[in-house]
Design a protein around this motif. Sequence first.
Motif, PDB file in Angstrom:
ATOM      1  N   ARG A  89       0.860  -1.184   0.000  1.00 20.61           N
ATOM      2  CA  ARG A  89       0.000   0.000   0.000  1.00 20.61           C
ATOM      3  C   ARG A  89       0.896   1.234   0.000  1.00 20.61           C
ATOM      4  NH1 ARG A  89      -5.175  -0.046   1.547  1.00 20.61           N
ATOM      5  NH2 ARG A  89      -4.897  -2.037   2.593  1.00 20.61           N
ATOM      6  N   PRO A  90       0.566   2.227  -0.819  1.00 27.45           N
ATOM      7  CA  PRO A  90       1.396   3.433  -0.830  1.00 27.45           C
ATOM      8  C   PRO A  90       1.248   4.215   0.477  1.00 27.45           C
ATOM      9  CG  PRO A  90      -0.534   3.740  -2.227  1.00 27.45           C
ATOM     10  CD  PRO A  90      -0.549   2.305  -1.773  1.00 27.45           C
ATOM     11  N   VAL A  91       2.326   4.872   0.864  1.00 25.97           N
ATOM     12  CA  VAL A  91       2.311   5.716   2.059  1.00 25.97           C
ATOM     13  C   VAL A  91       2.218   7.165   1.581  1.00 25.97           C
ATOM     14  CG1 VAL A  91       3.585   6.440   4.113  1.00 25.97           C
ATOM     15  CG2 VAL A  91       3.647   4.037   3.376  1.00 25.97           C
ATOM     16  N   VAL A  92       1.005   7.696   1.630  1.00 26.68           N
ATOM     17  CA  VAL A  92       0.736   9.057   1.164  1.00 26.68           C
ATOM     18  C   VAL A  92       1.087  10.033   2.277  1.00 26.68           C
ATOM     19  CG1 VAL A  92      -1.027  10.642   0.285  1.00 26.68           C
ATOM     20  CG2 VAL A  92      -1.115   8.201  -0.331  1.00 26.68           C
ATOM     21  N   VAL A  93       1.877  11.057   1.928  1.00 27.51           N
ATOM     22  CA  VAL A  93       2.332  12.040   2.910  1.00 27.51           C
ATOM     23  C   VAL A  93       1.574  13.345   2.679  1.00 27.51           C
ATOM     24  CG1 VAL A  93       4.306  13.270   3.861  1.00 27.51           C
ATOM     25  CG2 VAL A  93       4.587  10.930   2.994  1.00 27.51           C
ATOM     26  N   ASP A  94       0.668  13.661   3.596  1.00 24.70           N
ATOM     27  CA  ASP A  94      -0.138  14.877   3.522  1.00 24.70           C
ATOM     28  C   ASP A  94       0.757  16.109   3.582  1.00 24.70           C
ATOM     29  OD1 ASP A  94      -3.077  15.957   3.872  1.00 24.70           O
ATOM     30  OD2 ASP A  94      -1.819  17.060   5.306  1.00 24.70           O
ATOM     31  N   PRO A  95       0.468  17.144   2.785  1.00 27.11           N
ATOM     32  CA  PRO A  95       1.333  18.329   2.786  1.00 27.11           C
ATOM     33  C   PRO A  95       1.330  19.098   4.111  1.00 27.11           C
ATOM     34  CG  PRO A  95      -0.586  18.687   1.376  1.00 27.11           C
ATOM     35  CD  PRO A  95      -0.615  17.250   1.814  1.00 27.11           C
ATOM     36  N   VAL A  96       0.266  18.969   4.889  1.00 23.18           N
ATOM     37  CA  VAL A  96       0.181  19.692   6.158  1.00 23.18           C
ATOM     38  C   VAL A  96       0.490  18.786   7.346  1.00 23.18           C
ATOM     39  CG1 VAL A  96      -1.339  21.007   7.704  1.00 23.18           C
ATOM     40  CG2 VAL A  96      -1.492  21.334   5.220  1.00 23.18           C
ATOM     41  N   ASP A  97      -0.201  17.667   7.416  1.00 19.94           N
ATOM     42  CA  ASP A  97      -0.104  16.784   8.582  1.00 19.94           C
ATOM     43  C   ASP A  97       0.972  15.709   8.473  1.00 19.94           C
ATOM     44  OD1 ASP A  97      -2.248  18.118   9.806  1.00 19.94           O
ATOM     45  OD2 ASP A  97      -3.702  16.843   8.765  1.00 19.94           O
ATOM     46  N   GLY A  98       1.497  15.491   7.291  1.00 18.95           N
ATOM     47  CA  GLY A  98       2.461  14.406   7.114  1.00 18.95           C
ATOM     48  C   GLY A  98       1.751  13.074   7.218  1.00 18.95           C
ATOM     49  N   VAL A  99       2.469  12.075   7.690  1.00 21.94           N
ATOM     50  CA  VAL A  99       1.892  10.743   7.874  1.00 21.94           C
ATOM     51  C   VAL A  99       2.545  10.107   9.095  1.00 21.94           C
ATOM     52  CG1 VAL A  99       3.540   9.521   6.392  1.00 21.94           C
ATOM     53  CG2 VAL A  99       1.240   8.599   6.682  1.00 21.94           C
ATOM     54  N   HIS A 100       1.779   9.307   9.806  1.00 21.50           N
ATOM     55  CA  HIS A 100       2.275   8.649  11.010  1.00 21.50           C
ATOM     56  C   HIS A 100       2.353   7.143  10.756  1.00 21.50           C
ATOM     57  CE1 HIS A 100       1.666  12.450  13.013  1.00 21.50           C
ATOM     58  NE2 HIS A 100       0.458  12.473  12.482  1.00 21.50           N
ATOM     59  N   LEU A 101       3.551   6.604  10.908  1.00 14.32           N
ATOM     60  CA  LEU A 101       3.788   5.165  10.757  1.00 14.32           C
ATOM     61  C   LEU A 101       3.894   4.535  12.134  1.00 14.32           C
ATOM     62  CD1 LEU A 101       6.734   5.129   8.181  1.00 14.32           C
ATOM     63  CD2 LEU A 101       4.387   4.479   7.709  1.00 14.32           C
ATOM     64  N   THR A 102       3.297   3.371  12.294  1.00 12.30           N
ATOM     65  CA  THR A 102       3.439   2.599  13.519  1.00 12.30           C
ATOM     66  C   THR A 102       4.063   1.263  13.147  1.00 12.30           C
ATOM     67  OG1 THR A 102       1.484   3.638  14.471  1.00 12.30           O
ATOM     68  CG2 THR A 102       2.220   1.580  15.475  1.00 12.30           C
ATOM     69  N   VAL A 103       5.078   0.865  13.896  1.00 11.59           N
ATOM     70  CA  VAL A 103       5.780  -0.398  13.646  1.00 11.59           C
ATOM     71  C   VAL A 103       5.720  -1.250  14.906  1.00 11.59           C
ATOM     72  CG1 VAL A 103       7.964  -1.482  13.008  1.00 11.59           C
ATOM     73  CG2 VAL A 103       7.377   0.780  12.078  1.00 11.59           C
ATOM     74  N   VAL A 104       5.313  -2.500  14.739  1.00  7.80           N
ATOM     75  CA  VAL A 104       5.315  -3.472  15.835  1.00  7.80           C
ATOM     76  C   VAL A 104       6.106  -4.683  15.362  1.00  7.80           C
ATOM     77  CG1 VAL A 104       3.926  -4.949  17.331  1.00  7.80           C
ATOM     78  CG2 VAL A 104       3.077  -2.671  16.692  1.00  7.80           C
ATOM     79  N   ALA A 105       7.080  -5.099  16.170  1.00 12.67           N
ATOM     80  CA  ALA A 105       7.934  -6.243  15.847  1.00 12.67           C
ATOM     81  C   ALA A 105       7.651  -7.371  16.834  1.00 12.67           C
ATOM     82  CB  ALA A 105       9.404  -5.842  15.922  1.00 12.67           C
ATOM     83  N   LYS A 106       7.244  -8.530  16.284  1.00 11.48           N
ATOM     84  CA  LYS A 106       6.918  -9.696  17.105  1.00 11.48           C
ATOM     85  C   LYS A 106       7.745 -10.889  16.660  1.00 11.48           C
ATOM     86  CE  LYS A 106       2.029  -8.728  17.882  1.00 11.48           C
ATOM     87  NZ  LYS A 106       0.673  -9.260  17.709  1.00 11.48           N
ATOM     88  N   ILE A 107       8.020 -11.756  17.609  1.00  8.17           N
ATOM     89  CA  ILE A 107       8.705 -13.001  17.261  1.00  8.17           C
ATOM     90  C   ILE A 107       7.716 -13.909  16.535  1.00  8.17           C
ATOM     91  CG2 ILE A 107       9.788 -15.090  18.158  1.00  8.17           C
ATOM     92  CD1 ILE A 107      11.009 -13.365  20.361  1.00  8.17           C
ATOM     93  N   GLY A 108       8.095 -14.297  15.323  1.00  3.74           N
ATOM     94  CA  GLY A 108       7.245 -15.161  14.519  1.00  3.74           C
ATOM     95  C   GLY A 108       7.691 -16.603  14.544  1.00  3.74           C
ATOM     96  N   GLN A 109       8.984 -16.801  14.806  1.00  6.07           N
ATOM     97  CA  GLN A 109       9.530 -18.159  14.828  1.00  6.07           C
ATOM     98  C   GLN A 109      10.835 -18.116  15.613  1.00  6.07           C
ATOM     99  OE1 GLN A 109      11.330 -19.603  11.128  1.00  6.07           O
ATOM    100  NE2 GLN A 109       9.982 -21.389  11.287  1.00  6.07           N
TER     101      GLN A 109
END
Length: 141
Positions: A89-109
């Motif tokens: 999915r594209p990460v669209v960056v708003d000209p005023v508000d920008g964009v907020h990314l959240t990252v969660v890292a979990k053990i999968g194996q």
Amino acid sequence: MSEVIVHEYGVGDVVAQAEYTLTRDSLVRYAGASGDFNAIHYRDDIAAEVGLPGVLAHGMLTMGLSIQPVVDWLGDPTLVGAYQVRFTRPVVVDPVDGVHLTVVAKIGQLDDEAGTARIDLTTTVDGETVLGKAQVRVTLP
């Protein structure tokens, strides 16, 4: 006598998480650092011309931010192995508000014998996942 510290991890454990805000200024700085000056990363008119919903964050910037919490958790970038993602999915960056990314890292194996793990990363914007099959192999600290 030295103390041995044993870390116990389980599949599904969250090992790192972070939030990032990207602005249009962030994109310009990244373009300068990476040499990627594609106009879809800073010009709304060009993004619209090619059918995009707006100016997009660089894929490699999104990918780099997604791995950073794992690097910080490990404390040693040499413990990071193979890393892969699918851009879903594209990460669209708003000209005023920008964009907020959240990252969660979990053990999968876990591979207890080798002392390694597969870490599954979930990177979202407004609750929508932007990277698919985001995984990294690490040596556990």
